[in-house]
Design a protein around this motif. Structure first.
Motif, PDB file in Angstrom:
ATOM      1  N   PRO A 465       0.850  -1.666  -0.156  1.00 49.72           N
ATOM      2  CA  PRO A 465       0.615   0.114  -0.340  1.00 49.72           C
ATOM      3  C   PRO A 465       0.690   1.361   0.007  1.00 49.72           C
ATOM      4  CG  PRO A 465      -1.105  -1.698   1.466  1.00 49.72           C
ATOM      5  CD  PRO A 465       0.407  -2.267   1.074  1.00 49.72           C
ATOM      6  N   ALA A 466       2.024   1.442   0.754  1.00 47.59           N
ATOM      7  CA  ALA A 466       2.393   2.080   1.277  1.00 47.59           C
ATOM      8  C   ALA A 466       3.551   3.013  -0.450  1.00 47.59           C
ATOM      9  CB  ALA A 466       3.681   2.694   2.555  1.00 47.59           C
ATOM     10  N   MET A 467       3.991   2.275  -1.177  1.00 38.22           N
ATOM     11  CA  MET A 467       4.474   1.679  -2.477  1.00 38.22           C
ATOM     12  C   MET A 467       3.233   2.398  -3.063  1.00 38.22           C
ATOM     13  SD  MET A 467       5.978  -0.333  -5.137  1.00 38.22           S
ATOM     14  CE  MET A 467       7.327  -0.518  -4.087  1.00 38.22           C
ATOM     15  N   LEU A 468       2.133   2.403  -3.423  1.00 37.66           N
ATOM     16  CA  LEU A 468       1.213   2.597  -4.972  1.00 37.66           C
ATOM     17  C   LEU A 468       1.136   3.656  -3.975  1.00 37.66           C
ATOM     18  CD1 LEU A 468      -0.635   2.288  -6.572  1.00 37.66           C
ATOM     19  CD2 LEU A 468      -2.299   1.004  -5.078  1.00 37.66           C
ATOM     20  N   LEU A 469       1.063   3.880  -3.111  1.00 39.88           N
ATOM     21  CA  LEU A 469      -0.349   5.784  -2.072  1.00 39.88           C
ATOM     22  C   LEU A 469       1.142   6.660  -2.483  1.00 39.88           C
ATOM     23  CD1 LEU A 469      -1.978   7.176  -0.403  1.00 39.88           C
ATOM     24  CD2 LEU A 469       0.169   7.129   1.034  1.00 39.88           C
ATOM     25  N   ARG A 470       2.409   5.836  -2.498  1.00 40.19           N
ATOM     26  CA  ARG A 470       3.312   7.258  -3.244  1.00 40.19           C
ATOM     27  C   ARG A 470       3.211   7.877  -4.976  1.00 40.19           C
ATOM     28  NH1 ARG A 470       7.098   4.248   0.415  1.00 40.19           N
ATOM     29  NH2 ARG A 470       8.260   3.468  -1.619  1.00 40.19           N
ATOM     30  N   PHE A 471       2.911   6.448  -5.351  1.00 37.66           N
ATOM     31  CA  PHE A 471       3.610   6.517  -6.584  1.00 37.66           C
ATOM     32  C   PHE A 471       2.083   7.558  -7.123  1.00 37.66           C
ATOM     33  CE2 PHE A 471       1.767   4.975 -10.865  1.00 37.66           C
ATOM     34  CZ  PHE A 471       3.423   5.750 -11.842  1.00 37.66           C
ATOM     35  N   LEU A 472       0.983   7.515  -6.676  1.00 40.09           N
ATOM     36  CA  LEU A 472      -0.773   8.017  -6.819  1.00 40.09           C
ATOM     37  C   LEU A 472       0.022   9.204  -6.286  1.00 40.09           C
ATOM     38  CD1 LEU A 472      -3.221   5.732  -5.350  1.00 40.09           C
ATOM     39  CD2 LEU A 472      -2.081   6.641  -7.823  1.00 40.09           C
ATOM     40  N   ARG A 473       0.551   9.394  -5.515  1.00 41.79           N
ATOM     41  CA  ARG A 473       1.104  11.081  -4.784  1.00 41.79           C
ATOM     42  C   ARG A 473       1.758  12.061  -5.850  1.00 41.79           C
ATOM     43  NH1 ARG A 473       5.016  13.134  -2.016  1.00 41.79           N
ATOM     44  NH2 ARG A 473       4.398  15.284  -0.925  1.00 41.79           N
ATOM     45  N   GLU A 474       3.298  11.012  -6.367  1.00 43.77           N
ATOM     46  CA  GLU A 474       4.352  11.638  -7.297  1.00 43.77           C
ATOM     47  C   GLU A 474       3.780  12.056  -8.784  1.00 43.77           C
ATOM     48  OE1 GLU A 474       7.496   9.859  -6.005  1.00 43.77           O
ATOM     49  OE2 GLU A 474       7.200   9.694  -3.873  1.00 43.77           O
ATOM     50  N   HIS A 475       2.784  11.099  -9.143  1.00 44.05           N
ATOM     51  CA  HIS A 475       2.382  10.664 -10.635  1.00 44.05           C
ATOM     52  C   HIS A 475       1.062  11.322 -10.466  1.00 44.05           C
ATOM     53  CE1 HIS A 475       6.844   9.780 -11.204  1.00 44.05           C
ATOM     54  NE2 HIS A 475       6.232   8.578  -9.979  1.00 44.05           N
ATOM     55  N   ARG A 476       0.721  12.207 -10.849  1.00 42.04           N
ATOM     56  CA  ARG A 476      -0.769  12.076 -10.642  1.00 42.04           C
ATOM     57  C   ARG A 476      -0.880  12.181 -11.866  1.00 42.04           C
ATOM     58  NH1 ARG A 476      -1.709  14.938  -6.305  1.00 42.04           N
ATOM     59  NH2 ARG A 476      -4.588  14.829  -5.806  1.00 42.04           N
ATOM     60  N   SER A 477      -0.330  12.176 -13.198  1.00 37.60           N
ATOM     61  CA  SER A 477      -1.065  12.259 -14.933  1.00 37.60           C
ATOM     62  C   SER A 477      -0.755  10.725 -15.409  1.00 37.60           C
ATOM     63  CB  SER A 477       0.361  12.892 -15.642  1.00 37.60           C
ATOM     64  OG  SER A 477       1.640  12.097 -15.293  1.00 37.60           O
ATOM     65  N   GLU A 478      -0.752   9.275 -14.179  1.00 38.19           N
ATOM     66  CA  GLU A 478      -0.648   8.540 -14.910  1.00 38.19           C
ATOM     67  C   GLU A 478      -2.395   8.066 -14.929  1.00 38.19           C
ATOM     68  OE1 GLU A 478       1.161   5.875 -15.864  1.00 38.19           O
ATOM     69  OE2 GLU A 478       3.393   6.990 -15.938  1.00 38.19           O
ATOM     70  N   TRP A 479      -3.084   8.581 -13.339  1.00 37.06           N
ATOM     71  CA  TRP A 479      -4.703   9.150 -13.131  1.00 37.06           C
ATOM     72  C   TRP A 479      -5.360   9.368 -13.303  1.00 37.06           C
ATOM     73  CZ3 TRP A 479      -5.985  10.909  -9.542  1.00 37.06           C
ATOM     74  CH2 TRP A 479      -5.506  11.685  -8.295  1.00 37.06           C
ATOM     75  N   ALA A 480      -4.807  10.735 -13.433  1.00 35.32           N
ATOM     76  CA  ALA A 480      -5.986  11.559 -13.209  1.00 35.32           C
ATOM     77  C   ALA A 480      -6.439  12.186 -14.470  1.00 35.32           C
ATOM     78  CB  ALA A 480      -5.207  12.990 -12.111  1.00 35.32           C
ATOM     79  N   GLU A 481      -6.081  12.386 -15.769  1.00 37.69           N
ATOM     80  CA  GLU A 481      -6.298  13.244 -16.733  1.00 37.69           C
ATOM     81  C   GLU A 481      -7.260  11.714 -17.850  1.00 37.69           C
ATOM     82  OE1 GLU A 481      -2.645  16.375 -16.660  1.00 37.69           O
ATOM     83  OE2 GLU A 481      -2.433  14.345 -17.977  1.00 37.69           O
ATOM     84  N   VAL A 665      -5.561   2.632 -11.902  1.00 33.85           N
ATOM     85  CA  VAL A 665      -4.532   1.957 -10.238  1.00 33.85           C
ATOM     86  C   VAL A 665      -4.887   0.602 -10.558  1.00 33.85           C
ATOM     87  CG1 VAL A 665      -4.883   1.939  -8.277  1.00 33.85           C
ATOM     88  CG2 VAL A 665      -5.861   3.582  -8.896  1.00 33.85           C
ATOM     89  N   GLN A 666      -5.748  -0.422 -11.613  1.00 36.24           N
ATOM     90  CA  GLN A 666      -5.419  -1.531 -11.553  1.00 36.24           C
ATOM     91  C   GLN A 666      -3.877  -1.991 -12.185  1.00 36.24           C
ATOM     92  OE1 GLN A 666      -8.895  -2.690 -12.950  1.00 36.24           O
ATOM     93  NE2 GLN A 666      -9.661  -3.095 -10.588  1.00 36.24           N
ATOM     94  N   ARG A 667      -3.611  -0.763 -13.755  1.00 32.75           N
ATOM     95  CA  ARG A 667      -2.758  -1.518 -14.219  1.00 32.75           C
ATOM     96  C   ARG A 667      -0.918  -0.717 -13.653  1.00 32.75           C
ATOM     97  NH1 ARG A 667      -2.559   2.923 -17.885  1.00 32.75           N
ATOM     98  NH2 ARG A 667      -1.002   1.983 -19.459  1.00 32.75           N
ATOM     99  N   VAL A 668      -1.353   0.380 -12.567  1.00 28.51           N
ATOM    100  CA  VAL A 668      -0.141   0.516 -11.771  1.00 28.51           C
ATOM    101  C   VAL A 668       0.103  -0.181 -10.802  1.00 28.51           C
ATOM    102  CG1 VAL A 668       0.878   2.542 -10.266  1.00 28.51           C
ATOM    103  CG2 VAL A 668      -0.758   3.626 -11.683  1.00 28.51           C
ATOM    104  N   ALA A 669      -0.950  -0.800 -10.245  1.00 26.51           N
ATOM    105  CA  ALA A 669      -0.733  -1.771  -8.960  1.00 26.51           C
ATOM    106  C   ALA A 669      -0.140  -2.883 -10.015  1.00 26.51           C
ATOM    107  CB  ALA A 669      -2.059  -2.286  -8.170  1.00 26.51           C
ATOM    108  N   LEU A 670      -0.925  -3.285 -10.727  1.00 24.77           N
ATOM    109  CA  LEU A 670       0.373  -4.718 -11.770  1.00 24.77           C
ATOM    110  C   LEU A 670       1.296  -4.338 -11.956  1.00 24.77           C
ATOM    111  CD1 LEU A 670      -0.230  -7.705 -13.126  1.00 24.77           C
ATOM    112  CD2 LEU A 670      -0.917  -6.320 -14.627  1.00 24.77           C
ATOM    113  N   ALA A 671       1.771  -2.784 -11.880  1.00 22.93           N
ATOM    114  CA  ALA A 671       3.239  -2.891 -12.372  1.00 22.93           C
ATOM    115  C   ALA A 671       4.308  -2.382 -11.527  1.00 22.93           C
ATOM    116  CB  ALA A 671       3.628  -1.907 -13.410  1.00 22.93           C
ATOM    117  N   LEU A 672       3.519  -2.701  -9.721  1.00 26.07           N
ATOM    118  CA  LEU A 672       4.001  -2.533  -8.701  1.00 26.07           C
ATOM    119  C   LEU A 672       4.362  -3.555  -8.283  1.00 26.07           C
ATOM    120  CD1 LEU A 672       2.847   0.697  -7.670  1.00 26.07           C
ATOM    121  CD2 LEU A 672       4.846   0.902  -8.480  1.00 26.07           C
ATOM    122  N   SER A 673       3.420  -5.038  -8.120  1.00 23.51           N
ATOM    123  CA  SER A 673       3.710  -5.981  -7.759  1.00 23.51           C
ATOM    124  C   SER A 673       5.062  -7.199  -7.802  1.00 23.51           C
ATOM    125  CB  SER A 673       2.513  -6.724  -8.286  1.00 23.51           C
ATOM    126  OG  SER A 673       2.617  -7.153  -9.501  1.00 23.51           O
TER     127      SER A 673
END
Length: 837
Positions: A465-481, A665-673
């Motif tokens: 969870p901590a790794m996924l949270l940091r990615f969501l915080r630092e890379h907004r363009s991956e999920w927000a646009e 988020v699902q794509r990011v989570a898969l990449a971070l697993s």
């Protein structure tokens, strides 16, 4: 040279005393408080402005200020040492009490073991009888067996209150519950306290012992106001107060707790709370659920709530020698795990989760209040600590309200569109939007009369969870646009729609402005400024800057049982403390009770990872992947302000937006697993892939070749040991491509910390971006030398992190990294003694 002396005189290096009159000392003291280190010009000005100092030389006044600063430093050091000594003394007392309790528990276990051994095999093993349990704090109180239901008279309630107090004390200082140390929490003078969780008892229980710099009565006042520090607490209603003969009070309470996810109902409690003063002067506040009283008030079942049980719990507060308080906190609950889906039951059956969310939260809040009392009223951001704490509380509470969507707050459920993955609620209550008036730079104002909430929950497999949270915080363009312009333009043409991202247009530079960092909670409160880049979906509307207030928590992967949250709300440029907020965001809660074993520094090349459809087998040399699968539940809730006549269009837009976020988020989570991380070649997993081992060898060999010394000191043989040493090297090591426009390709942990980024985002940073103008000029002049002679030593300077924070470094070394064919693979930089400015 001068020698410190008593107030009123100084000793010069020639042994001559300079004596000052009281008036002269007063004048010098006034200046000292204005300017502790005056310049020569300021000292001359002081002599001219104060006739009483006219007979004193400027050099003598300089000596007086030197001595005054020395005395001030000595006083501060003495005060600090006294404070540390008091803290160590109190901690030693706590540890001695804990040791005595453990010895008592060992003796009891030895006795029970001998008793069981003497029993015949056919004899059944009875349950533990705690009715004769003694209480350390008050020797007169004894536990008594459970009684049949009593009436609700003051005498009956007092009897229940005394039993509750005795049971609570036996848990706080006795052996009624078998306590084990909280994983990852070690007691010490700098720790939050002694944290323990239950083992083998009914329900879930947690205990904390700690020190705070507040008086006992103030501690009681704070802890009784549970909604002020327990963010999961929605409300506490005091229905009746009964004074007792010993100066205490009995209160009948009704409490509601938010549900942490959309997949479970909220909890409520019907409680008795008893506050009293013990014989030794300690203050005790204990609570328990009321379920066995007759002819008394009660709260019937409430829709959308599950009635949970609080077993005897509470707070024991004792005054500490030298000021402050020693606190024992016990939380013991039965959260009725049967009422939630089986996959979520670990959330309600984990004592570690209870310890983090409730027990430690209380102790952390007290320590934060004590720190605010001892520190200046204003922080570096110019805001009072209490105001920043209130903003954090409002963000968290607003997100909880969105996740739960209670009908008594005005929320109503809309029908779905045939797909049940996203739930949509609307709220048109006047109080919900009271004062919501976001005025932007060009005078454009949001006028909305309704709020829509789109929310969903999903299960995540094998991603920290901590790794996924940091990615969501630092890379907004991956999920927000995703598809943001399409519905933004449609909404703008009819009327403004405040998106949860506050990003109605395409925005350029993102600037993060930190407001506060709460160390105890591992929280960051920050303002994000999105600068308009000149493009808008409607040419009639000028681009403008947008702002988000954002709260990040749970970024420590080593903590057990914590949830990770990223909560944000659009704000206007004025950013008033009482500005209305519509919080949106993410909450990721681990479902596994075990400690997360993954490394917080594990990163990847996300771009390459996202292009691969399925995860393959792990790399055979992986050293930091976690073989045990981890599960967590993520809850997403976004709030939108809109005009009621646009409801149909906004509902469709919100569903589309949230589904696109879920997909991202699902794509990011898969990449971070971990299973996916180890499956790709290149510098994906710093301590795992063969390519990373090879690069580490090339870096060290090239450094030795060009500079004639070893870069690393490492034990053992093989590339694995070299990579470990390079990764943990104290200086920042950063590699860039040897191309016309160099981009960063690899960095060790210190390099990632310096640049405030991850390997996933490292390739998005060009080399020139991390240097200032002077550094870029120096690099241009030195680059030919690096390519010709193989290395160059650069003078100290300033560089920039990915968060636009300036960094100073004492010096830097740059050298060519050659591969096995003696070709240039990359350029390596090592920044020494760097620090943020």
């Amino acid at each position: 040279m001068s020698i410190p002396c008593k107030d009123g005189k100084s000793v010069l290096d020639n042994g001559k005393y300079v004596r000052y009159t009281p008036e002269q000392v007063d004048a010098l003291e006034r200046l000292y408080h204005e300017c502790p280190k005056p310049s020569s010009m300021r000292r001359q000005q002081l002599i001219r402005e104060c006739p009483i100092l006219s007979n004193i030389e400027s050099r003598q006044i300089k000596v007086w200020f030197q001595n005054r600063r020395c005395r001030e430093k000595q006083r501060k050091e003495a005060s600090r040492f006294q404070s540390v000594n008091r803290k160590l003394t109190a901690m030693n007392k706590l540890l001695m009490e804990e040791n005595a309790r453990l010895q008592k528990q060992v003796s009891q276990l030895v006795y029970e073991n001998g008793h069981f051994r003497r029993q015949t095999p056919s004899t059944g093993i009875g349950t533990k009888d705690t009715s004769c349990e003694s209480v350390v704090t008050s020797g007169q109180l004894q536990l008594t067996p459970q009684h049949p239901p009593r009436d609700a008279s003051p005498e009956g309630l007092l009897c229940i209150a005394k039993e509750t107090l005795a049971e609570f004390l036996s848990k706080a200082t006795g052996t009624a519950v078998e306590w084990v140390q909280m994983p990852g929490m070690k007691p010490g003078p700098d720790s939050i306290g002694i944290i323990a969780i239950s083992h083998g008892c009914t329900g879930v229980a947690a205990r904390a012992c700690g020190l705070v710099g507040l008086e006992p009565t103030r501690v009681v006042e704070i802890l009784k106001d549970r909604p002020s520090w327990f963010r999961d607490c929605r409300t506490v209603d005091v229905l009746n107060v009964i004074p007792t003969a010993n100066g205490g009070t009995i209160e009948l309470l009704y409490m509601q707790l938010y549900a942490p996810t959309t997949l479970a109902p909220a909890r409520d409690f019907w409680l008795l709370r008893y506050a009293s003063v013990l014989d030794d002067g300690s203050l005790a506040v204990c609570e328990r659920s009321l379920g066995n009283i007759q002819n008394g008030p009660s709260v019937p079942p409430v829709p959308n709530f599950v009635r949970a049980e609080m077993l005897p719990s509470g707070y024991l507060i004792r005054p500490c020698d030298g000021g402050g308080s020693i606190i024992h906190i016990v939380d013991h609950m039965n959260l009725e795990a049967w009422s939630v889906p089986e996959v979520l039951r670990p959330l309600y059956e984990s004592s570690a989760m209870l310890a983090h969310k409730t027990t430690m939260a209380a102790l952390c809040h007290l320590r934060q209040i004590a720190q605010e009392v001892s520190q200046p009223n204003l922080t570096n951001s110019g805001r009072r600590p209490a105001a920043l704490r209130a903003l954090r509380q409002r963000l968290s509470r607003g997100f909880n309200e969105a996740v739960n969507g209670f009908t008594d707050e005005g929320w109503s459920l809309l029908g779905n569109d045939g797909i049940d993955d996203v739930t949509v609620l609307v709220n048109s209550s006047p109080y919900k939007l009271m004062g919501l008036d976001l005025t932007f730079g060009n005078g454009f104002t949001s006028i909305s009369n309704s709020v829509l909430c789109a929310k969903a929950s999903m299960l995540l497999q094998n991603v920290p969870p901590a790794m996924l949270l940091r990615f969501l915080r630092e890379h907004r363009s991956e999920w927000a646009e995703n598809n943001i312009d399409a519905y933004s333009a449609a909404a703008i043409k009819v009327g403004p729609c405040i998106l949860p991202e506050a990003r109605i247009f395409n925005f350029g530079n993102q600037v993060i402005l930190p407001l506060a960092h709460a160390v105890e909670h591992e929280e960051l409160l920050e303002v994000i400024k999105f600068e308009g880049n000149g493009h808008s979906p409607d040419d009639a509307i000028m681009p403008r800057d947008m702002f988000l207030l954002q709260l990040c928590s749970g970024m420590d992967e080593n903590a057990v049982g914590t949830c990770a949250e990223l909560i944000f709300a659009p704000i206007d440029a004025s950013f008033a403390d009482d500005a209305p907020l519509l919080p949106s965001g993410f909450r990721i809660i681990p479902l596994d009770a075990g400690k997360e074993a993954s490394s917080p520094s594990r990163t990847l090349d996300l771009t390459s990872a996202l292009e691969t459809g399925t995860a393959e087998n792990k790399a055979p040399n992986s050293l930091s992947t976690n073989n045990s699968a981890t599960r967590s539940v993520m809850t997403i809730a976004f709030q939108f302000a809109y005009e009621s006549h646009m409801q149909e269009a906004v509902v469709s837009m919100a569903r589309q937006y949230v589904r696109s976020v879920i997909s991202s988020v699902q794509r990011v989570a898969l990449a971070l697993s971990p299973s996916h991380l180890g499956s790709h070649a290149g510098l994906r997993l710093p301590l795992g892939t063969p390519e990373a081992h090879t690069l580490a060898q090339w870096i060290c060999q090239s450094y030795r070749c060009y500079l004639g010394v070893e870069l690393l000191k490492y034990s053992g043989e093989g590339s694995e040991s070299i990579l470990k040493a390079l990764w943990s090297h104290s200086d920042a090591v950063v590699c860039c491509s040897a191309k016309a426009s160099p981009f960063l390709a690899f960095a060790n942990q210190a390099g990632l910390d310096m640049l405030e980024t991850t390997l996933a985002a490292l390739q998005d940073i060009s080399l020139e971006k991390i240097f200032d103008d002077h550094g870029r000029k120096t690099l241009c002049s030195e680059f030919p030398r690096i390519m010709q002679q193989g290395f160059s030593c650069l003078q100290g300077g300033i560089c920039m992190s990915s968060m636009s924070r300036p960094i100073s470094y004492e010096k830097a070394v740059a050298w060519k990294v050659l591969n096995e064919e003696e070709n240039v693979h990359c350029i390596c930089f090592m920044f020494m003694n760097w620090s943020f400015l």
